[in-house]
Each structure stands twice: as C-alpha cells, then as structure tokens.
Design a protein around this motif. Structure first.
Motif, PDB file in Angstrom:
ATOM      1  N   VAL A  65      -6.328 -10.114  -5.495  1.00 55.02           N
ATOM      2  CA  VAL A  65      -6.721  -9.751  -4.127  1.00 55.02           C
ATOM      3  C   VAL A  65      -5.662  -8.856  -3.497  1.00 55.02           C
ATOM      4  N   GLN A  66      -4.417  -9.185  -3.696  1.00 54.96           N
ATOM      5  CA  GLN A  66      -3.342  -8.367  -3.134  1.00 54.96           C
ATOM      6  C   GLN A  66      -3.413  -6.929  -3.646  1.00 54.96           C
ATOM      7  N   LYS A  67      -3.759  -6.777  -4.921  1.00 57.48           N
ATOM      8  CA  LYS A  67      -3.880  -5.437  -5.501  1.00 57.48           C
ATOM      9  C   LYS A  67      -4.959  -4.633  -4.793  1.00 57.48           C
ATOM     10  N   GLU A  68      -6.109  -5.273  -4.525  1.00 54.02           N
ATOM     11  CA  GLU A  68      -7.195  -4.575  -3.830  1.00 54.02           C
ATOM     12  C   GLU A  68      -6.812  -4.263  -2.388  1.00 54.02           C
ATOM     13  N   GLN A  69      -6.111  -5.175  -1.754  1.00 56.16           N
ATOM     14  CA  GLN A  69      -5.674  -4.929  -0.381  1.00 56.16           C
ATOM     15  C   GLN A  69      -4.688  -3.767  -0.314  1.00 56.16           C
ATOM     16  N   GLU A  70      -3.874  -3.611  -1.347  1.00 55.25           N
ATOM     17  CA  GLU A  70      -2.946  -2.480  -1.385  1.00 55.25           C
ATOM     18  C   GLU A  70      -3.702  -1.163  -1.491  1.00 55.25           C
ATOM     19  N   HIS A  71      -4.787  -1.151  -2.258  1.00 54.94           N
ATOM     20  CA  HIS A  71      -5.613   0.058  -2.346  1.00 54.94           C
ATOM     21  C   HIS A  71      -6.227   0.388  -0.983  1.00 54.94           C
ATOM     22  N   ILE A  72      -6.720  -0.621  -0.304  1.00 53.11           N
ATOM     23  CA  ILE A  72      -7.334  -0.403   1.012  1.00 53.11           C
ATOM     24  C   ILE A  72      -6.278   0.071   2.014  1.00 53.11           C
ATOM     25  N   SER A  73      -5.104  -0.514   1.997  1.00 56.44           N
ATOM     26  CA  SER A  73      -4.029  -0.090   2.897  1.00 56.44           C
ATOM     27  C   SER A  73      -3.633   1.362   2.640  1.00 56.44           C
ATOM     28  N   TRP A  74      -3.668   1.768   1.381  1.00 56.95           N
ATOM     29  CA  TRP A  74      -3.323   3.148   0.993  1.00 56.95           C
ATOM     30  C   TRP A  74      -4.331   4.151   1.527  1.00 56.95           C
ATOM     31  N   ALA A  75      -5.594   3.757   1.584  1.00 55.46           N
ATOM     32  CA  ALA A  75      -6.682   4.701   1.871  1.00 55.46           C
ATOM     33  C   ALA A  75      -6.761   5.076   3.342  1.00 55.46           C
ATOM     34  N   GLU A  76      -7.158   6.335   3.566  1.00 55.65           N
ATOM     35  CA  GLU A  76      -7.516   6.785   4.910  1.00 55.65           C
ATOM     36  C   GLU A  76      -9.028   6.771   5.094  1.00 55.65           C
ATOM     37  N   GLN A  77      -9.737   6.964   3.999  1.00 53.03           N
ATOM     38  CA  GLN A  77     -11.200   7.012   3.997  1.00 53.03           C
ATOM     39  C   GLN A  77     -11.696   6.099   2.874  1.00 53.03           C
ATOM     40  N   ILE A  78     -12.662   5.244   3.173  1.00 50.47           N
ATOM     41  CA  ILE A  78     -13.212   4.329   2.171  1.00 50.47           C
ATOM     42  C   ILE A  78     -14.708   4.573   2.053  1.00 50.47           C
TER      43      ILE A  78
END
Length: 198
Positions: A65-78
């Motif tokens: 879950v932490q890995k996915e949250q890091e991807h979301i935190s990185w993104a400006e657009q999802i």
C-alpha cells in the motif's frame, strides 16, 4: 507533467487495453512523465484485511500500500481506466481504493469535518460499459455512477475530476465509434496543460 495511470482489466486485448495505449501514446508524444499501475499485472491484493484496518487506525500501512501511495503522491495528474461491471468498479479497483485511499493519506476528519488530502491533483476517469448511454440515462445510472465514483471517492479525497468518459456498448464497439473515442481522449490530453495551469 507527472502522470499516473491506474488501470484495471485482465484482458490485454480488451477495449480498455486499447484505451490505455491511446492515453500513454498521447502522453509520450507530449514528453510527459508517465507511470502505469496495471493492477492485474502487478498482482495487487484487493482484500482489505483486519491488519490493514488496524494499521490505518495506527497510522501505518503495509509495504504494498505504501508503494502505491508513493506513486499517487508523485503524480500531478491521475487517470483511472476500468470497465463498469455490475454498475460499479471491478473488485480489484474497488479493493485498491479500499486499501490505498486510506485514512490519513486520502482523507481525514478535522473536528468532525471531512477533508480530502489529495487536493491539487487532477483526475480523469475512463469507463467502458455494455449498455448504451441512452439506457443508462433512462435508468438514471449515468448520474448514479458519477455520484458514487466522482463525488463519493475521487472528489471526497480532494481530487479534481476534470473529465469522466463513459464509453458504451463496449462489447460491440464499431470502428467508427472507436475512432471518435480515441479523438476525444487525444484532445482531452492535448489540452491538459492549459486546463491545469488556469
């Protein structure tokens, strides 16, 4: 711009897979940074466990879950790409939301007032479904789907949904319809920088 695509469909030959390629190719042509999280391909575990629930209460999450949250935190657009199955999200996408959009990461309550924590990020949702758009409109399902996903999940978490596509009759799509949809997607992503900076 940093783009994250969260994708859920098990069939590599599906319409959803074609739409995923359309989005990625459009973003690549514009030299955006892109990350794709293909939930079936990575084998994401969608089951919210008691350990997950206890961890969320304690302010900790599991490594996946932490890995996915890091991807979301990185993104400006999802961008979320998934089919509508039984008038809702596929189980793996729903489980992703259950586990990854956790309390303290995607939302929290301040003095009893709910606060979305993903503010500043834009979202596009691309859905396919078997029924026609006209059938969904007659049933009120179009409004229900937008309400439960856009308002109930994405906007609740602070995301700004700038476009939600519903591509209908997905099991019998015509080449002409596919070209129209592709053009709509390409135009949307082509104009994203202007929309985001305004």
């Amino acid at each position: 711009m940093r783009h994250l695509i969260i994708y859920a469909h098990p069939n590599e030959q599906s319409l959803n897979s074609h739409l995923l390629r359309t989005v990625t190719e459009s973003l690549e042509l514009q030299n955006h940074e892109i990350r794709v999280r293909d939930l079936y391909h990575i084998g994401f575990d969608p089951v919210l466990s008691i350990a997950d629930m206890q961890g969320q209460r304690a302010g900790t999450v599991s490594e996946d879950v932490q890995k996915e949250q890091e991807h979301i935190s990185w993104a400006e657009q999802i961008t979320f790409i998934y089919p509508i199955w039984w008038t809702g999200l596929p189980a793996i996408m729903k489980g992703y939301i259950d586990r990854v959009f956790s309390y303290g990461f995607a939302y929290r309550y301040d003095s009893g007032v709910q606060k979305g924590l993903l503010k500043g990020k834009k979202a596009i949702v691309i859905n396919t479904h078997g029924k026609s758009n006209e059938e969904y409109e007659r049933m009120g399902m179009d409004k229900a789907l937008s309400l439960t996903s856009d308002s109930g999940i994405f906007m609740y978490s602070g995301l700004e949904v700038i476009r939600h596509f519903f591509f209908d009759k997905a099991d019998r799509v015509s080449p002409d319809d596919l070209e129209v949809w592709k053009e709509q997607i390409l135009n949307t992503y082509l104009h994203l920088p202007q929309e985001i900076t305004e």
